[in-house]
Design a protein around this motif. Structure first.
Motif, short mmCIF file in Angstrom:
data_model
loop_
_atom_site.label_atom_id
_atom_site.label_comp_id
_atom_site.label_asym_id
_atom_site.label_seq_id
_atom_site.Cartn_x
_atom_site.Cartn_y
_atom_site.Cartn_z
N ARG A 48 0.83 -1.22 0.00
CA ARG A 48 0.00 0.00 0.00
C ARG A 48 0.85 1.25 0.00
NH1 ARG A 48 -5.44 -0.97 3.53
NH2 ARG A 48 -5.98 -2.92 2.52
N ALA A 49 1.90 1.24 0.82
CA ALA A 49 2.78 2.41 0.90
C ALA A 49 3.48 2.66 -0.43
CB ALA A 49 3.80 2.22 2.02
N ILE A 50 3.98 1.60 -1.05
CA ILE A 50 4.66 1.75 -2.34
C ILE A 50 3.69 2.25 -3.40
CG2 ILE A 50 5.78 0.47 -4.22
CD1 ILE A 50 7.04 -1.29 -1.99
N THR A 56 1.12 8.95 -6.08
CA THR A 56 1.25 10.37 -5.76
C THR A 56 2.39 11.00 -6.56
OG1 THR A 56 0.38 9.96 -3.55
CG2 THR A 56 1.59 12.01 -3.88
N GLY A 57 3.51 10.30 -6.64
CA GLY A 57 4.64 10.82 -7.42
C GLY A 57 4.28 11.00 -8.88
N PHE A 58 3.61 10.01 -9.45
CA PHE A 58 3.20 10.12 -10.85
C PHE A 58 2.22 11.27 -11.04
CE2 PHE A 58 0.02 9.21 -14.12
CZ PHE A 58 0.84 9.24 -15.25
N ALA A 59 1.24 11.38 -10.15
CA ALA A 59 0.23 12.44 -10.28
C ALA A 59 0.87 13.82 -10.21
CB ALA A 59 -0.84 12.29 -9.21
N VAL A 60 1.80 14.01 -9.28
CA VAL A 60 2.47 15.31 -9.16
C VAL A 60 3.32 15.57 -10.39
CG1 VAL A 60 4.25 16.56 -7.86
CG2 VAL A 60 2.44 15.34 -6.64
N TRP A 61 4.10 14.58 -10.83
CA TRP A 61 4.92 14.77 -12.02
C TRP A 61 4.06 15.10 -13.24
CZ3 TRP A 61 4.48 11.95 -16.53
CH2 TRP A 61 5.38 12.30 -17.53
#
Length: 68
Positions: A48-50, A56-61
Motif C-alpha cells: 500500500r505504501a509503495i 502520488t509521485g506520478f500524479a504530481v509529475w
C-alpha cells in the motif's frame, strides 16, 4: 489527426475495450484495478505504501509536466 494522435487513441480505445470485456467476464483478476492490486500487493502494508508513493509521485509529475 497526426500519427501519434492515432496511435494513442488506438491504445486508449483498446485498453477501454479490454476493460469492458473484463468487466463483463465473471472471472476474477481481469480488470486493471485487480491487476494493479496484485502487482503492488496492496493487501500488505508495504504494498500500500509503495503504491501510494508511486501514484502520488506520478500524479504530481504529470500535473507539473502538463501545466509547466
Amino acid at each position: 489527426m497526426t500519427t501519434p494522435d492515432l496511435i494513442w487513441a488506438a491504445l486508449l480505445a483498446l485498453g477501454a475495450a479490454y476493460e469492458l470485456l473484463a468487466l463483463a467476464d465473471a472471472e476474477d483478476g481481469n480488470t486493471l484495478s485487480e491487476r494493479v492490486r496484485a502487482w503492488f500487493r496492496v493487501h500488505t502494508r508495504p504494498g500500500r505504501a509503495i503504491f501510494a508513493a508511486a501514484w502520488t509521485g506520478f500524479a504530481v509529475w504529470f500535473l507539473v509536466h502538463i501545466l509547466g
